[in-house]
Design a protein around this motif. Structure first.
Motif, PDB file in Angstrom:
ATOM      1  N   ARG A 287       0.810  -1.224   0.000  1.00 10.45           N
ATOM      2  CA  ARG A 287       0.000   0.000   0.000  1.00 10.45           C
ATOM      3  C   ARG A 287       0.840   1.269   0.000  1.00 10.45           C
ATOM      4  O   ARG A 287       0.293   2.370  -0.009  1.00 10.45           O
ATOM      5  CB  ARG A 287      -0.919   0.003   1.224  1.00 10.45           C
ATOM      6  CG  ARG A 287      -0.198  -0.063   2.561  1.00 10.45           C
ATOM      7  CD  ARG A 287      -1.193  -0.038   3.713  1.00 10.45           C
ATOM      8  NE  ARG A 287      -0.590  -0.261   5.004  1.00 10.45           N
ATOM      9  CZ  ARG A 287       0.056   0.636   5.713  1.00 10.45           C
ATOM     10  NH1 ARG A 287       0.198   1.864   5.223  1.00 10.45           N
ATOM     11  NH2 ARG A 287       0.567   0.343   6.892  1.00 10.45           N
ATOM     12  N   LEU A 288       2.159   1.137   0.021  1.00 12.58           N
ATOM     13  CA  LEU A 288       3.012   2.321   0.077  1.00 12.58           C
ATOM     14  C   LEU A 288       3.098   2.995  -1.297  1.00 12.58           C
ATOM     15  O   LEU A 288       3.131   2.327  -2.332  1.00 12.58           O
ATOM     16  CB  LEU A 288       4.412   1.935   0.557  1.00 12.58           C
ATOM     17  CG  LEU A 288       4.492   1.265   1.939  1.00 12.58           C
ATOM     18  CD1 LEU A 288       5.938   0.928   2.278  1.00 12.58           C
ATOM     19  CD2 LEU A 288       3.880   2.164   3.003  1.00 12.58           C
ATOM     20  N   GLY A 289       3.158   4.292  -1.322  1.00 12.53           N
ATOM     21  CA  GLY A 289       3.335   5.027  -2.564  1.00 12.53           C
ATOM     22  C   GLY A 289       2.032   5.310  -3.291  1.00 12.53           C
ATOM     23  O   GLY A 289       0.930   5.126  -2.776  1.00 12.53           O
ATOM     24  N   ASP A 290       2.190   5.751  -4.526  1.00 11.84           N
ATOM     25  CA  ASP A 290       1.048   6.160  -5.347  1.00 11.84           C
ATOM     26  C   ASP A 290       0.229   4.949  -5.792  1.00 11.84           C
ATOM     27  O   ASP A 290       0.780   3.957  -6.290  1.00 11.84           O
ATOM     28  CB  ASP A 290       1.564   6.916  -6.576  1.00 11.84           C
ATOM     29  CG  ASP A 290       0.433   7.395  -7.462  1.00 11.84           C
ATOM     30  OD1 ASP A 290      -0.222   8.377  -7.092  1.00 11.84           O
ATOM     31  OD2 ASP A 290       0.216   6.761  -8.503  1.00 11.84           O
ATOM     32  N   LYS A 291      -1.076   4.998  -5.642  1.00 10.92           N
ATOM     33  CA  LYS A 291      -1.947   3.862  -5.958  1.00 10.92           C
ATOM     34  C   LYS A 291      -1.902   3.499  -7.438  1.00 10.92           C
ATOM     35  O   LYS A 291      -1.863   2.324  -7.804  1.00 10.92           O
ATOM     36  CB  LYS A 291      -3.382   4.161  -5.531  1.00 10.92           C
ATOM     37  CG  LYS A 291      -3.603   4.146  -4.026  1.00 10.92           C
ATOM     38  CD  LYS A 291      -5.083   4.322  -3.697  1.00 10.92           C
ATOM     39  CE  LYS A 291      -5.311   4.258  -2.189  1.00 10.92           C
ATOM     40  NZ  LYS A 291      -6.756   4.407  -1.848  1.00 10.92           N
ATOM     41  N   SER A 292      -1.922   4.504  -8.289  1.00 13.29           N
ATOM     42  CA  SER A 292      -1.919   4.227  -9.730  1.00 13.29           C
ATOM     43  C   SER A 292      -0.591   3.610 -10.163  1.00 13.29           C
ATOM     44  O   SER A 292      -0.554   2.721 -11.026  1.00 13.29           O
ATOM     45  CB  SER A 292      -2.200   5.503 -10.517  1.00 13.29           C
ATOM     46  OG  SER A 292      -1.197   6.482 -10.274  1.00 13.29           O
ATOM     47  N   TYR A 293       0.503   4.083  -9.554  1.00 11.98           N
ATOM     48  CA  TYR A 293       1.812   3.500  -9.871  1.00 11.98           C
ATOM     49  C   TYR A 293       1.859   2.037  -9.441  1.00 11.98           C
ATOM     50  O   TYR A 293       2.313   1.160 -10.187  1.00 11.98           O
ATOM     51  CB  TYR A 293       2.934   4.278  -9.171  1.00 11.98           C
ATOM     52  CG  TYR A 293       4.296   3.636  -9.348  1.00 11.98           C
ATOM     53  CD1 TYR A 293       5.036   3.855 -10.509  1.00 11.98           C
ATOM     54  CD2 TYR A 293       4.822   2.801  -8.365  1.00 11.98           C
ATOM     55  CE1 TYR A 293       6.279   3.264 -10.676  1.00 11.98           C
ATOM     56  CE2 TYR A 293       6.054   2.194  -8.541  1.00 11.98           C
ATOM     57  CZ  TYR A 293       6.777   2.430  -9.689  1.00 11.98           C
ATOM     58  OH  TYR A 293       8.001   1.822  -9.864  1.00 11.98           O
ATOM     59  N   ASN A 294       1.383   1.749  -8.224  1.00 18.33           N
ATOM     60  CA  ASN A 294       1.391   0.374  -7.720  1.00 18.33           C
ATOM     61  C   ASN A 294       0.521  -0.536  -8.576  1.00 18.33           C
ATOM     62  O   ASN A 294       0.874  -1.699  -8.824  1.00 18.33           O
ATOM     63  CB  ASN A 294       0.909   0.338  -6.270  1.00 18.33           C
ATOM     64  CG  ASN A 294       1.923   0.913  -5.303  1.00 18.33           C
ATOM     65  OD1 ASN A 294       3.113   0.966  -5.616  1.00 18.33           O
ATOM     66  ND2 ASN A 294       1.473   1.362  -4.155  1.00 18.33           N
ATOM     67  N   LEU A 295      -0.615  -0.011  -9.027  1.00 15.97           N
ATOM     68  CA  LEU A 295      -1.487  -0.803  -9.889  1.00 15.97           C
ATOM     69  C   LEU A 295      -0.776  -1.143 -11.195  1.00 15.97           C
ATOM     70  O   LEU A 295      -0.811  -2.293 -11.660  1.00 15.97           O
ATOM     71  CB  LEU A 295      -2.775  -0.035 -10.170  1.00 15.97           C
ATOM     72  CG  LEU A 295      -3.791  -0.735 -11.080  1.00 15.97           C
ATOM     73  CD1 LEU A 295      -4.259  -2.039 -10.458  1.00 15.97           C
ATOM     74  CD2 LEU A 295      -4.984   0.184 -11.368  1.00 15.97           C
ATOM     75  N   GLY A 296      -0.107  -0.151 -11.766  1.00 24.24           N
ATOM     76  CA  GLY A 296       0.613  -0.380 -13.019  1.00 24.24           C
ATOM     77  C   GLY A 296       1.760  -1.363 -12.856  1.00 24.24           C
ATOM     78  O   GLY A 296       1.987  -2.224 -13.713  1.00 24.24           O
ATOM     79  N   LEU A 297       2.495  -1.228 -11.738  1.00 23.91           N
ATOM     80  CA  LEU A 297       3.628  -2.122 -11.497  1.00 23.91           C
ATOM     81  C   LEU A 297       3.148  -3.559 -11.300  1.00 23.91           C
ATOM     82  O   LEU A 297       3.733  -4.507 -11.842  1.00 23.91           O
ATOM     83  CB  LEU A 297       4.407  -1.660 -10.265  1.00 23.91           C
ATOM     84  CG  LEU A 297       5.627  -2.504  -9.872  1.00 23.91           C
ATOM     85  CD1 LEU A 297       6.669  -2.500 -10.986  1.00 23.91           C
ATOM     86  CD2 LEU A 297       6.239  -1.979  -8.571  1.00 23.91           C
ATOM     87  N   SER A 298       2.072  -3.720 -10.536  1.00 20.45           N
ATOM     88  CA  SER A 298       1.551  -5.067 -10.301  1.00 20.45           C
ATOM     89  C   SER A 298       1.067  -5.697 -11.600  1.00 20.45           C
ATOM     90  O   SER A 298       1.244  -6.897 -11.832  1.00 20.45           O
ATOM     91  CB  SER A 298       0.425  -5.040  -9.262  1.00 20.45           C
ATOM     92  OG  SER A 298      -0.716  -4.345  -9.750  1.00 20.45           O
ATOM     93  N   GLN A 299       0.472  -4.903 -12.464  1.00 22.76           N
ATOM     94  CA  GLN A 299       0.000  -5.408 -13.750  1.00 22.76           C
ATOM     95  C   GLN A 299       1.172  -5.767 -14.658  1.00 22.76           C
ATOM     96  O   GLN A 299       1.165  -6.808 -15.330  1.00 22.76           O
ATOM     97  CB  GLN A 299      -0.881  -4.363 -14.422  1.00 22.76           C
ATOM     98  CG  GLN A 299      -1.593  -4.868 -15.667  1.00 22.76           C
ATOM     99  CD  GLN A 299      -2.624  -3.864 -16.160  1.00 22.76           C
ATOM    100  OE1 GLN A 299      -2.297  -2.706 -16.402  1.00 22.76           O
ATOM    101  NE2 GLN A 299      -3.863  -4.291 -16.291  1.00 22.76           N
ATOM    102  N   GLN A 300       2.191  -4.926 -14.671  1.00 25.38           N
ATOM    103  CA  GLN A 300       3.363  -5.194 -15.497  1.00 25.38           C
ATOM    104  C   GLN A 300       4.036  -6.499 -15.071  1.00 25.38           C
ATOM    105  O   GLN A 300       4.436  -7.316 -15.917  1.00 25.38           O
ATOM    106  CB  GLN A 300       4.363  -4.036 -15.398  1.00 25.38           C
ATOM    107  CG  GLN A 300       5.583  -4.221 -16.299  1.00 25.38           C
ATOM    108  CD  GLN A 300       6.633  -3.140 -16.081  1.00 25.38           C
ATOM    109  OE1 GLN A 300       6.824  -2.662 -14.967  1.00 25.38           O
ATOM    110  NE2 GLN A 300       7.317  -2.756 -17.170  1.00 25.38           N
TER     111      GLN A 300
END
Length: 359
Positions: A287-300
């Motif tokens: 949950r740390l950091g920007d939500k949209s960035y984390n979503l993109g990283l998890s998808q990548q």
């Protein structure tokens, strides 16, 4: 496939080791391990202990007490004591005892105890287990050719149908991992001392699988469906993102050497799965950091794992998605960010779920 096992039996019987150039013969690919003297790295990438490792293994205050307790628990387990996972837990206990008696203080004793404890706890609770070998801090890959033989034998359906072949296979994996630890601490001669037993166990596994096949007299149709391989006893495989990818990385170039080894073993397991199944690959972040960035990283990361499995021979239908910080496994409330990040490590993961194919 039977012909392939026969070839492996002969190849393992003919393999011999000389007494010189041990490091070169081990086939080490880890560049940091080949560096010595001035300029040799001492950072985390080279195996230096980090806070996450300390957090995971600090509870093992007394290795001798932990080993006695684990052996007692393993001995008390009901049911088949000659199965793949029971044998693997026992071999991890034996490896920890050997390293401890040798005065090894590099951390392998604790890691071996951790592996034995994970398997034993799952056997006690009846929870799913993965046959993939772990990426350990104090272990480097040696003899990639023998790991290829391990994966070839493990993926053969004959081994799945032959309980007698599974214990030597499991112990060969642990022994080869222990050889990797000896190489990691630059004791290349000691690493080679493990190889004859590795080869003997692999030869036994292949020979026993062939014997099981030859002893079958009734037609396959009369025997009912074959039991699922040990590697497929689980429906979901969870891979730690921290051991798969470098920090904040999600493409194939960011996959760590240990991560490739894990994915190779998963691919080997999945290639034996019947075609009536499909894979759901889901990436998660903390949950740390920007939500949209984390979503993109998890998808990548999920899509990278999907591509990796496809290019390594897994033909099952697959879907990949990222869920960001959804479905956390742990909830941590530490104030210090470094401690909080370590605590949240289980939430950073990629899950590979095996499901029945949709009609």
């Amino acid at each position: 496939m039977k012909h392939q096992l026969t070839v492996l039996v002969y190849a393992l019987a003919l393999t011999a080791c000389a007494d010189h150039a041990a490091r070169e013969r081990l086939g080490i690919e880890d560049a940091t391990l080949l560096q010595t003297g001035f300029g040799a790295t001492q950072d985390e990438a080279a195996g230096a202990v980090n806070a996450q490792w300390v957090s995971a293994y600090a509870p093992i205050a007394s290795s001798s007490t932990a080993l006695v307790s684990l052996q007692t628990r393993l001995d008390r387990l009901p049911g088949d004591k000659n199965g793949y996972f029971h044998a693997k837990a026992q071999c991890w206990i034996n490896a920890a005892q050997q390293a401890r008696q040798a005065g090894d203080h590099w951390g392998f004793v604790e890691e071996a105890i951790g592996q034995a404890a994970t398997i034993t706890l799952s056997l006690e609770n009846g929870t799913p287990l993965s046959a993939a070998n772990p990426a350990l801090r104090t272990v480097s890959t040696v003899r990639p050719d023998l790991w290829t033989i391990v994966n070839t034998i493990k993926s053969d359906p004959a081994v799945a149908r032959c309980p007698q072949a599974q214990p030597p296979l499991a112990c060969a994996e642990v022994e080869l991992t222990q050889a990797g630890h000896e190489a990691w601490r630059r004791s290349f001669t000691n690493a080679e001392k493990h190889l004859p037993e590795v080869q003997d166990n692999l030869r036994q596994a292949a020979e026993r699988a062939l014997q099981c096949e030859q002893s079958v007299q009734t037609p396959a149709s009369a025997q009912g469906p074959a039991p699922a391989p040990a590697a497929r006893s689980q429906q979901k495989i969870t891979l730690k993102a921290d051991s798969l990818f470098r920090f904040n990385g999600g493409d194939e170039a960011a996959i760590l050497a240990a991560g490739k080894r894990q994915l190779d073993e998963v691919a080997t397991d999945l290639k034996t799965v019947p075609a009536q199944h499909e894979l759901k690959i889901t990436g998660y972040a903390d949950r740390l950091g920007d939500k949209s960035y984390n979503l993109g990283l998890s998808q990548q990361r999920a899509r990278t794992v999907e591509r990796y499995l496809r290019t390594h021979g897994v033909s099952l239908p697959m879907t990949a998605q990222g869920r960001g910080s959804a479905n956390p496994l742990v909830d941590c409330r530490w104030a210090k960010r470094a401690v909080l990040r370590r605590c949240l490590a289980p939430n950073r993961r990629v899950e590979i779920e095996l499901v029945a194919a949709r009609s």
